[in-house]
Design a protein around this motif. Structure first.
Motif, PDB file in Angstrom:
ATOM      1  N   PRO A 189       0.633  -1.165   0.097  1.00 54.25           N
ATOM      2  CA  PRO A 189      -0.122   0.004  -0.106  1.00 54.25           C
ATOM      3  C   PRO A 189       0.863   0.968  -0.095  1.00 54.25           C
ATOM      4  O   PRO A 189       1.833   1.288   0.628  1.00 54.25           O
ATOM      5  CB  PRO A 189      -0.711  -0.187   1.189  1.00 54.25           C
ATOM      6  CG  PRO A 189      -0.595  -1.483   1.656  1.00 54.25           C
ATOM      7  CD  PRO A 189       0.685  -2.140   1.144  1.00 54.25           C
ATOM      8  N   PRO A 190       0.547   2.247  -0.824  1.00 51.04           N
ATOM      9  CA  PRO A 190       1.560   3.490  -0.970  1.00 51.04           C
ATOM     10  C   PRO A 190       1.366   4.356   0.381  1.00 51.04           C
ATOM     11  O   PRO A 190       0.343   4.270   1.042  1.00 51.04           O
ATOM     12  CB  PRO A 190       0.651   4.010  -2.101  1.00 51.04           C
ATOM     13  CG  PRO A 190      -0.652   3.719  -2.245  1.00 51.04           C
ATOM     14  CD  PRO A 190      -0.423   2.123  -1.720  1.00 51.04           C
ATOM     15  N   VAL A 191       2.338   4.774   0.635  1.00 53.20           N
ATOM     16  CA  VAL A 191       2.447   6.060   1.614  1.00 53.20           C
ATOM     17  C   VAL A 191       2.172   7.488   1.024  1.00 53.20           C
ATOM     18  O   VAL A 191       2.933   7.516  -0.106  1.00 53.20           O
ATOM     19  CB  VAL A 191       3.785   6.126   2.372  1.00 53.20           C
ATOM     20  CG1 VAL A 191       3.773   7.122   3.256  1.00 53.20           C
ATOM     21  CG2 VAL A 191       4.016   4.642   3.278  1.00 53.20           C
ATOM     22  N   ASN A 192       1.410   8.152   1.415  1.00 53.88           N
ATOM     23  CA  ASN A 192       0.923   9.553   0.955  1.00 53.88           C
ATOM     24  C   ASN A 192       1.796  10.542   1.462  1.00 53.88           C
ATOM     25  O   ASN A 192       1.339  10.674   3.007  1.00 53.88           O
ATOM     26  CB  ASN A 192      -0.476   9.663   0.934  1.00 53.88           C
ATOM     27  CG  ASN A 192      -0.796  11.111   0.174  1.00 53.88           C
ATOM     28  OD1 ASN A 192      -0.435  11.230  -0.958  1.00 53.88           O
ATOM     29  ND2 ASN A 192      -2.181  11.730   0.533  1.00 53.88           N
ATOM     30  N   VAL A 193       2.455  11.436   1.265  1.00 58.12           N
ATOM     31  CA  VAL A 193       3.351  12.379   1.736  1.00 58.12           C
ATOM     32  C   VAL A 193       2.697  13.719   1.005  1.00 58.12           C
ATOM     33  O   VAL A 193       2.601  13.729  -0.261  1.00 58.12           O
ATOM     34  CB  VAL A 193       4.663  12.380   1.406  1.00 58.12           C
ATOM     35  CG1 VAL A 193       5.530  13.366   2.162  1.00 58.12           C
ATOM     36  CG2 VAL A 193       5.191  11.077   1.966  1.00 58.12           C
ATOM     37  N   PHE A 194       2.423  14.906   1.868  1.00 51.66           N
ATOM     38  CA  PHE A 194       1.820  15.850   1.561  1.00 51.66           C
ATOM     39  C   PHE A 194       2.405  16.918   2.124  1.00 51.66           C
ATOM     40  O   PHE A 194       3.030  16.866   3.396  1.00 51.66           O
ATOM     41  CB  PHE A 194       0.321  15.956   1.718  1.00 51.66           C
ATOM     42  CG  PHE A 194      -0.170  15.515   3.144  1.00 51.66           C
ATOM     43  CD1 PHE A 194      -0.375  16.409   3.798  1.00 51.66           C
ATOM     44  CD2 PHE A 194      -0.492  14.068   3.263  1.00 51.66           C
ATOM     45  CE1 PHE A 194      -0.960  16.026   5.199  1.00 51.66           C
ATOM     46  CE2 PHE A 194      -0.686  13.779   4.734  1.00 51.66           C
ATOM     47  CZ  PHE A 194      -1.162  15.067   5.595  1.00 51.66           C
ATOM     48  N   GLY A 195       2.201  18.354   1.834  1.00 51.42           N
ATOM     49  CA  GLY A 195       2.747  19.597   2.147  1.00 51.42           C
ATOM     50  C   GLY A 195       2.040  20.775   1.633  1.00 51.42           C
ATOM     51  O   GLY A 195       1.515  20.903   0.485  1.00 51.42           O
ATOM     52  N   PHE A 196       1.790  21.757   2.489  1.00 49.36           N
ATOM     53  CA  PHE A 196       1.280  23.128   2.144  1.00 49.36           C
ATOM     54  C   PHE A 196       2.195  24.210   2.537  1.00 49.36           C
ATOM     55  O   PHE A 196       2.803  24.105   3.551  1.00 49.36           O
ATOM     56  CB  PHE A 196      -0.115  23.012   2.812  1.00 49.36           C
ATOM     57  CG  PHE A 196      -1.236  22.070   2.275  1.00 49.36           C
ATOM     58  CD1 PHE A 196      -1.867  22.192   1.249  1.00 49.36           C
ATOM     59  CD2 PHE A 196      -1.214  21.017   3.115  1.00 49.36           C
ATOM     60  CE1 PHE A 196      -2.709  21.175   0.779  1.00 49.36           C
ATOM     61  CE2 PHE A 196      -2.168  19.968   2.713  1.00 49.36           C
ATOM     62  CZ  PHE A 196      -2.899  20.122   1.548  1.00 49.36           C
ATOM     63  N   LEU A 197       2.293  25.223   1.718  1.00 49.14           N
ATOM     64  CA  LEU A 197       2.822  26.355   1.986  1.00 49.14           C
ATOM     65  C   LEU A 197       1.888  27.612   1.820  1.00 49.14           C
ATOM     66  O   LEU A 197       1.240  27.571   0.628  1.00 49.14           O
ATOM     67  CB  LEU A 197       4.185  26.885   1.056  1.00 49.14           C
ATOM     68  CG  LEU A 197       5.476  25.796   1.171  1.00 49.14           C
ATOM     69  CD1 LEU A 197       6.457  26.066   0.433  1.00 49.14           C
ATOM     70  CD2 LEU A 197       5.871  25.938   2.916  1.00 49.14           C
ATOM     71  N   ASP A 198       1.678  28.218   2.927  1.00 49.16           N
ATOM     72  CA  ASP A 198       0.554  29.563   2.576  1.00 49.16           C
ATOM     73  C   ASP A 198       1.043  30.827   3.241  1.00 49.16           C
ATOM     74  O   ASP A 198       1.810  30.666   4.028  1.00 49.16           O
ATOM     75  CB  ASP A 198      -0.681  28.922   3.532  1.00 49.16           C
ATOM     76  CG  ASP A 198      -1.627  27.931   3.250  1.00 49.16           C
ATOM     77  OD1 ASP A 198      -1.027  26.946   2.338  1.00 49.16           O
ATOM     78  OD2 ASP A 198      -2.815  27.782   3.357  1.00 49.16           O
ATOM     79  N   PHE A 199       0.557  31.745   2.483  1.00 51.09           N
ATOM     80  CA  PHE A 199       0.893  33.122   3.038  1.00 51.09           C
ATOM     81  C   PHE A 199      -0.484  33.763   3.024  1.00 51.09           C
ATOM     82  O   PHE A 199      -1.304  33.920   2.052  1.00 51.09           O
ATOM     83  CB  PHE A 199       1.566  34.039   1.991  1.00 51.09           C
ATOM     84  CG  PHE A 199       1.876  35.287   2.343  1.00 51.09           C
ATOM     85  CD1 PHE A 199       2.950  35.507   3.403  1.00 51.09           C
ATOM     86  CD2 PHE A 199       1.246  36.575   1.735  1.00 51.09           C
ATOM     87  CE1 PHE A 199       3.183  36.941   3.872  1.00 51.09           C
ATOM     88  CE2 PHE A 199       1.729  37.893   2.046  1.00 51.09           C
ATOM     89  CZ  PHE A 199       2.499  37.890   3.233  1.00 51.09           C
ATOM     90  N   ASN A 200      -0.810  34.266   4.314  1.00 50.04           N
ATOM     91  CA  ASN A 200      -2.569  34.744   4.439  1.00 50.04           C
ATOM     92  C   ASN A 200      -2.312  36.188   5.423  1.00 50.04           C
ATOM     93  O   ASN A 200      -1.267  36.357   5.911  1.00 50.04           O
ATOM     94  CB  ASN A 200      -3.011  33.707   5.301  1.00 50.04           C
ATOM     95  CG  ASN A 200      -3.301  32.248   4.678  1.00 50.04           C
ATOM     96  OD1 ASN A 200      -3.851  32.540   3.452  1.00 50.04           O
ATOM     97  ND2 ASN A 200      -3.019  31.207   5.110  1.00 50.04           N
TER      98      ASN A 200
END
Length: 311
Positions: free
Chosen positions: A73-84
């Motif tokens: 089963p795949p491992v899901n890696v995620f990331g977010f960069l926000d400027f608010n």
């Protein structure tokens, strides 16, 4: 007050993340390109293959062709960069709360291996950091991990059931000093209420029970409901309106809070692994605490980019 304002600033993340999110990319293509001669079943697990248009698409939406998958089963890696920008940044005291630009970053991973009988394990963790431009605003970090199970209930029109253990920890000033931590059990149901070639309307309900919290006065039970509507303007451009309401019943002092988060997001899928977006959210908390000490509201708006990789 400080912990409450941190919770409300995290609300856009809660509104954006749900069990049904992984299905979204396969719903948004109104007219997929397809050549049967190029279809390789063993590669369908890597890239979605969409069937050609047919008369049934108006009822069922665009159909994905399923192929064989060989491997763990795949491992899901995620990331977010926000400027608010927010008009009510968290601060040590109410008198110091003011508007501020801020930067946030998130890095996380989840894993959902198949168990048996249609059940899947659900394991994940992520770490967020928030840094504010306004001098009195409170820079902080949010860590969360969970482990549980997920199952699609076929007899309930493919409603998704989940149950999991969660641990959350908020820090500010020093990552070694905890401002807030909690262990809880959360269970809920989520469902795509209707799906068309260009749109999806989904909803969910959940209950979260704090096993332990520090400080102890923040132990509570949360009853929550959420709705989201997504319209695909183009195959790679979508608009989403979301709303989440929660009732917090605290164990100590008879405190009760109602909080709401509503938002709009425009997302552009740059490639299968990256999405750019702009968003605006409104969050409010209405508490029965005396003198409105735990009441809070804020507008938040900004831009960001998200990355998602599986291996």
């Amino acid at each position: 007050m400080k912990a409450l304002s941190l919770f409300l600033l995290l609300a856009p993340l809660a509104a954006r993340a749900d069990i049904l999110s992984d299905s979204a990319p396969f719903i948004g293509s109104p007219a997929p390109d397809y050549d049967a001669g190029e279809f390789v079943p063993t590669q369908a697990g890597d890239e979605p293959v969409l069937a050609p248009l047919s008369p049934a698409d108006s009822d069922f939406g665009v159909q994905q062709i399923l192929g064989t998958y060989d491997g763990p089963p795949p491992v899901n890696v995620f990331g977010f960069l926000d400027f608010n920008y927010t008009d009510n940044a968290p601060a040590p005291t109410r008198a110091l709360e003011d508007g501020s630009y801020y930067f946030s970053a998130l890095l996380g991973a989840d894993w959902r291996p198949r168990l048996a009988g249609g059940w899947f394990a659900d394991v994940g963790l992520y770490q967020e950091i928030y840094r504010f431009e306004q001098g009195d605003a409170l820079d902080f970090e949010n860590f969360q991990t969970h482990a549980g199970v997920v199952k699609t209930l076929v007899d309930l029109d493919d409603t998704v059931f989940y149950a999991r253990y969660e641990y959350q920890r908020l820090t500010s000033g020093s990552i070694s000093e905890t401002d807030y931590s909690a262990q809880r059990i959360r269970t809920g149901l989520q469902k795509a209420l209707f799906t068309r070639a260009r749109q999806q309307f989904a909803g969910g309900i959940s209950i979260a029970y704090d096993i332990d919290a520090n400080p102890e006065r923040l132990e509570r039970i949360e009853y929550a409901a959420d709705l989201s509507y997504t319209y695909w303007i183009l195959s790679d451009l979508s608009a989403t309106a979301s709303w989440r309401a929660a009732y917090w019943d605290f164990d100590n002092g008879g405190r009760e809070d109602w909080n709401h988060t509503a938002g709009l997001e425009l997302a552009w899928r740059l490639c299968p692994y990256a999405t750019a977006y702009t968003q605006v959210f409104y969050s409010t908390n209405d508490s029965n605490s005396p003198l409105g000490i735990n009441d809070f509201e804020a507008w938040t708006a900004g831009v960001g980019i998200g990355l998602n990789l599986s291996f």
